[in-house]
Every structure is written in C-alpha cells, then in structure tokens.
Design a protein around this motif. Structure first.
Motif, mmCIF file in Angstrom:
data_model
loop_
_atom_site.group_PDB
_atom_site.id
_atom_site.type_symbol
_atom_site.label_atom_id
_atom_site.label_comp_id
_atom_site.label_asym_id
_atom_site.label_seq_id
_atom_site.Cartn_x
_atom_site.Cartn_y
_atom_site.Cartn_z
ATOM 1 N N PHE A 170 22.687 13.902 -19.870
ATOM 2 C CA PHE A 170 22.878 14.761 -21.051
ATOM 3 C C PHE A 170 24.361 14.850 -21.407
ATOM 4 C CE2 PHE A 170 23.325 19.073 -22.967
ATOM 5 C CZ PHE A 170 22.534 18.861 -24.084
ATOM 6 N N TYR A 171 25.199 14.958 -20.367
ATOM 7 C CA TYR A 171 26.650 15.074 -20.594
ATOM 8 C C TYR A 171 27.193 13.822 -21.300
ATOM 9 C CZ TYR A 171 31.612 15.661 -19.585
ATOM 10 O OH TYR A 171 32.981 15.782 -19.709
ATOM 11 N N ILE A 172 26.776 12.643 -20.826
ATOM 12 C CA ILE A 172 27.270 11.397 -21.442
ATOM 13 C C ILE A 172 26.799 11.315 -22.902
ATOM 14 C CG2 ILE A 172 27.372 8.852 -21.287
ATOM 15 C CD1 ILE A 172 28.588 10.414 -18.830
ATOM 16 N N HIS A 173 25.552 11.682 -23.143
ATOM 17 C CA HIS A 173 25.050 11.705 -24.523
ATOM 18 C C HIS A 173 25.917 12.610 -25.394
ATOM 19 C CE1 HIS A 173 21.391 9.356 -24.745
ATOM 20 N NE2 HIS A 173 20.989 9.839 -23.583
ATOM 21 N N MET A 174 26.182 13.804 -24.895
ATOM 22 C CA MET A 174 26.942 14.793 -25.680
ATOM 23 C C MET A 174 28.382 14.321 -25.925
ATOM 24 S SD MET A 174 25.034 17.279 -26.615
ATOM 25 C CE MET A 174 23.667 16.177 -26.808
ATOM 26 N N VAL A 175 28.988 13.735 -24.893
ATOM 27 C CA VAL A 175 30.361 13.231 -25.039
ATOM 28 C C VAL A 175 30.372 12.086 -26.052
ATOM 29 C CG1 VAL A 175 32.232 12.006 -23.840
ATOM 30 C CG2 VAL A 175 31.150 13.980 -22.761
ATOM 31 N N SER A 176 29.383 11.202 -25.927
ATOM 32 C CA SER A 176 29.311 10.060 -26.840
ATOM 33 C C SER A 176 29.087 10.507 -28.286
ATOM 34 C CB SER A 176 28.175 9.128 -26.389
ATOM 35 O OG SER A 176 28.100 8.012 -27.234
ATOM 36 N N MET A 177 28.328 11.572 -28.451
ATOM 37 C CA MET A 177 28.066 12.087 -29.806
ATOM 38 C C MET A 177 29.244 12.884 -30.347
ATOM 39 S SD MET A 177 24.218 13.392 -29.063
ATOM 40 C CE MET A 177 23.246 13.357 -30.528
ATOM 41 N N GLY A 178 30.196 13.206 -29.467
ATOM 42 C CA GLY A 178 31.359 13.971 -29.892
ATOM 43 C C GLY A 178 31.139 15.474 -29.844
ATOM 44 N N ASN A 179 30.038 15.900 -29.240
ATOM 45 C CA ASN A 179 29.766 17.336 -29.142
ATOM 46 C C ASN A 179 30.531 18.004 -28.012
ATOM 47 O OD1 ASN A 179 27.971 17.111 -31.242
ATOM 48 N ND2 ASN A 179 26.196 16.792 -29.908
ATOM 49 N N ILE A 180 30.951 17.214 -27.023
ATOM 50 C CA ILE A 180 31.714 17.742 -25.889
ATOM 51 C C ILE A 180 32.959 16.869 -25.740
ATOM 52 C CG2 ILE A 180 31.752 18.043 -23.368
ATOM 53 C CD1 ILE A 180 28.777 18.630 -23.428
ATOM 54 N N ILE A 181 34.117 17.521 -25.506
ATOM 55 C CA ILE A 181 35.339 16.769 -25.204
ATOM 56 C C ILE A 181 35.396 16.589 -23.698
ATOM 57 C CG2 ILE A 181 37.861 16.700 -25.372
ATOM 58 C CD1 ILE A 181 36.582 16.777 -28.124
ATOM 59 N N ASP A 182 35.450 15.354 -23.251
ATOM 60 C CA ASP A 182 35.468 15.068 -21.810
ATOM 61 C C ASP A 182 36.870 15.307 -21.256
ATOM 62 O OD1 ASP A 182 34.513 13.959 -19.305
ATOM 63 O OD2 ASP A 182 35.753 12.211 -19.783
#
Lengths: 285, 257
Positions: A267-279
């Motif tokens: 889920f984290y990788i999806h969110m980071v890839s979508m730009g919803n989370i800054i890694d």
C-alpha cells in the motif's frame, strides 16, 4: 433454588455449546484479518498501475510493490509502471484478455496465495471461521449432509496436499523479495535509504521467518528422520530441527505479522508512486 | 467462603437433566472438590470417576462451562463468584451415569495400531542402543495420560461421529511415537492414510488446546504424520526420488557412539 432443566447431552448443531467465555472473539478477528487481506489483495492486483517508484529517475534502483513482484511482463505506457528492463520476459503479452487489467500482479499472486491457503496454520484459521468445522473448540460444527457427511481433507480438500509443492516455489519468491529490497536501497544508481527501503527489507525477513517455520520445511530438513545420532546428516537434521522448530512454534505469529507487513509495504509503495505520500529518504536531501 | 451455584448433569446416555446445586466454596478448591462436597452433602448417588487428584491419572475428564477439562486441575477461582458453573460429562462418549462416560471405544483403537517392531541389528548384550536426541521428539507423546479430552473435543468424533474412520488425536500421537521411534522398523503410513483417517483431521488444533499435559498434538504429532503421508503419496519430488534411488533403508543409531 431454580428448577432443573431436561437436557440432551449429545445435542448437536452449529454453535451449540455450553461455553460461557468469548469463544467468538478469535474467529471474529480471523474473519476481519483474512477478509481485509483478500479485499486489499484484489484491489491492489486490479490496479495494474502505480506499483513502481523511483522518483522519475532512471538507472539502477527503485521501489517495487511486493504484490507485483516478480515482474514477468510489463505493459508500457502505464502510469507508475516499472521500466522495461525489470521485466523477466519483456513486453506485455498480446494474448492477455482485454477484460482483465494488464496487471503483473495477477500473473504471480497465485503461488504465494496457494502457499498461504494450504498452510497448516491458515487451515486452522479459515476452517474455523469459514467452514465452521468447528467454529471454536467444543462449539458445535456446521452439520455435514450427504452420504459420507464430513470428509475433512479426504474429499475436495485433498488439494491441501499441494502445500509441499507450493512451498518449493514460495522459497524462490523470498529470493526475489530480497533482491527487491536490495534494489530499494538504490535510486538512479546512488546508494541511500528511505522508509520504503525499510518496508521492503522487512518484508522478505518476515516472509523468511514465516516460510522457514513451515511444517513442510521442518519435515524436509529434519522431521522425516528418526535417527539424529546417525552421522553428520543426523547432526545437521537435529540442528536444523532446532532452528526451524523455533520458527515453527511461532508460525501463527509470523503468518499474521508477515501478512500485515506485506500489505502495508504494498500500500505504501502504491501511495508513494501515486504521489499521495512523500517518501522520507536520504535521496531527497 | 462463599456460596456458589452449579448445574450438574444427572442422568444416563438416553435422558438426563441439569440439576441445580448450591454449596460453599472455600479458597483453593478445585471443581473435583466441589463435586465431592456436593456428593457428600446433597447427592450421595452422584457418579464421578476420579483417582489421583493430581492431574496424572486422566480419570476426571469432563466439561466445565462447556470446556473439556480435568476437574482436579480446574480451580474454582477461574470462575466469577456470581456465575453458575455447569458441569457435564464428555460429549463424545456414551454416558454411563451422571459424569461417568464409557471410554472403551478408545481402547479398541489402540489395538488397531501395529505394535513396535525393534530392529534386531540394534540389539546388543546390554540391550537396545539409542540416544537421547533420537527419542526427544517421541518422549513428548509419552507424557499422554489418556484422559481422552483430545478425543472428546475433536470435532471429527464429537460432531461428525466418525468413530468408524478416524482414530482420533490420542492415537495419532501414539502412531507418531512409534513412527518416530529410532529403532522401530514397522511401516504404518498406508493404514494411517487409509484406515486411521489422517486426512479427516483438519488441523483446527482443539486437541492441543485442551491437552492437560501441554503436548503439541497437532504441530508435533499429527502434522508430521500428514507430512509422511504426503512424502509417500502426494509429493512428486519424493515419489520420483524413490523411483530413481529406491526406498532407503531406515538408518539406525550407531552401536558405538
């Protein structure tokens, strides 16, 4: 004193019990846990996009969502897709049916899925909650009808014996996941570390603890032997048995921990890839 | 000391009732003490099987608030003072009277299992030779006190009444203790699959949960046996290995360490 009650001591039926404790709690938690995983798994596999993140940089390194690993084929032009050099067999196949999303995840989830489905621990968990055999100890089972009635794992569920075979493949997946973790410590060829790297490193470690606590592996590395004093192989089997036995005693814990972890990592990788989370990472300094 | 309420099964296999009792319970009492007190003061003909009162004879198995337990090892302070404690006989077996069951079916299962067959080449002037690490695993199963709580809670026997096709957890670990014996050269794997019903166990681990000796019946006994059945009948790798290399003779502990 209240009146005595006539009772049939052998009365049977689903959920029949004299238990007064919260026996429903464990099956309830299992229903919630397994249902959550199944819903998330289908959602993730169906997305077919945003499974890769390398901050737009080429070169070696990047985060690959674990539900999409290994990448057998890659469809070009999809948002958040991995570069083609990460594909084992090249471009997306033309024979893929149009009604199915071009998701690399749909190609590879079956093996770990069947491995978990046939795992001795999960069998306990879902037999209790989904087939009611029994819902809890000393709680009435779902009655079975038909000529033979209850068949256990001798009827359709004889398929559980493929656990050994899926185990052979599951071990290969761990190697792939360790490679993905290694990959996640690089971006554009530069060594670094991000929260995604830690999640992707924790994933194969926990999967190793889960897989190597597997009863089938315990059998193969030592359990099938009866003589541990028989030379070097006996000694090796005895020592293997101690390590795998330690993990095996914690099989339930690692089954759940690794399941939750892989879900969070994916889920984290999806969110980071979508730009919803800054890694948060060393590359952004 | 406090007055506590109980419901105890009185009757036989055909008919019975839950009879209400109230009695004084003192600190440190176990359920068996309560039953004996009720038997002495209120119901002299209450039938109960017991022997050692130390959790080692396996006689006083019953169901307390619906959970299979040894009554001599179940302390009254496990239960709330205001709750009514129900005491019933084991559900899986025929009731002879009140809390006493006929567990003789279990003895017939034991007789079906081939006895140990020791390898003659392991015999020396001082006796048979084996080492502690060879018998560690099987010794766990020797802790069994044959209380039959595992047989009682197993849903294959309890709910599905498969007594004609499944020997039950107690005898699965009996087979395991023989199969894992370092000197035993008997083969019980075919009948384990075909006659003893290893495939009927679906690993729900209730037998392990209720075992008063904390034997890991499922993980260390039944699953390893299922794995041996898979070795023999279902794993293409091991089946192919036997086809190519033949059936390997069982290795025996060295006569001289």
């Amino acid at each position: 004193m209240s009146t005595n009650t006539i009772t049939d001591i052998h009365e049977k039926g689903l959920f029949k019990t004299l238990r007064t404790d919260n026996w429903w709690l464990y099956p309830g938690l299992v229903v919630f846990g397994l249902s959550s995983f199944l819903i998330y798994g289908f959602w993730s596999a169906w997305q077919a996009d945003y499974y890769w993140y390398s901050a737009g940089q080429g070169g070696f390194g990047g985060y690959l969502a674990p539900f999409y690993s290994p990448l057998l084929f890659i469809k070009e032009g999809v948002e958040g897709a991995a570069p083609m050099e990460h594909s084992l067999f090249g471009a997306w196949p033309s024979w893929w049916p149009a009604w199915l999303p071009p998701s690399p995840s749909l190609l590879i989830l079956a093996v770990p899925g069947i491995f978990r489905f046939t795992c001795y621990y999960y069998r306990k968990a879902y037999y209790r909650v989904f087939s009611g055999t029994p819902p809890a100890c000393a709680v009435g089972s779902l009655p079975r009808k038909g000529k033979e009635g209850y068949k256990g794992e001798t009827g359709l569920m004889i398929v559980q014996n493929v656990h050994r075979i899926t185990m052979y493949f599951a071990v290969m997946y761990i190697i792939v996941f360790f490679y993905d973790a290694y990959l996640s410590f690089f971006r554009g060829g530069e060594l670094g570390i991000g929260l995604g790297s830690l999640l992707l490193l924790g994933n194969p470690i926990l999967l190793t603890c889960y897989t190597f606590g597997c009863h089938s592996i315990r059998h193969l590395v030592g359990g099938r032997m009866d003589c541990y004093s028989c030379g070097m192989m006996g000694e090796v089997a005895h020592n293997n048995g101690k390590i795998v036995g330690w993990l095996n005693q914690r099989h339930e814990f690692f089954a759940w921990f690794s399941l939750i972890w892989i879900m969070i990592a994916d889920f984290y990788i999806h969110m980071v890839s979508m730009g919803n989370i800054i890694d948060p990472s060393t590359w952004s300094f | 000391m406090a007055t506590r309420k109980f419901q105890i099964y009185r009757g036989d296999n055909e008919k019975g009732e839950m009879v209400n009792f109230e009695t004084e319970v003192m600190e440190g009492m176990v359920v068996l003490d309560v039953i004996h007190k009720i038997q002495a003061e209120q119901a002299n003909d209450l039938a109960i099987r017991w022997n050692c009162k130390a959790g080692k004879c396996g006689s006083c198995s019953m169901e307390i608030n619906g959970k299979p337990k040894l009554s001599c090892m179940t302390r009254m302070n496990e239960y709330k003072p205001d709750e009514t404690t129900t005491i019933t006989p084991m559900k899986t077996f025929p009731v002879i009277k009140d809390l006493v069951c006929d567990v003789s079916w279990n003895y017939t299962q034991n007789k079906r299992i081939k006895p140990v067959k020791l390898a003659p080449e392991s015999k020396t002037e001082k006796g048979y030779v084996m080492y502690q690490k060879d018998v560690d695993r099987a010794q766990e199963f020797r802790k069994c006190i044959e209380c039959y709580l595992c047989q009682n809670v197993c849903h294959v026997l309890r709910d599905h009444d498969k007594k004609d096709s499944f020997v039950g957890p107690r005898f699965m670990i009996r087979v395991a203790s023989l199969e894992m014996h370092p000197l035993d050269i008997e083969d019980r794997i075919p009948e384990l699959k075909n006659d003893f019903g290893s495939g009927l166990c679906n690993i729900t681990k209730c037998c392990t949960d209720v075992c008063p000796e904390h034997i890991h019946i499922t993980d260390n006994g039944i699953i390893p046996l299922k794995e041996r059945v898979i070795d023999r009948f279902y794993d293409p790798v091991t089946i192919l290995g036997r086809k190519i290399f033949g059936v390997r003779k069982k290795k025996l502990p060295p006569l001289n360490p």
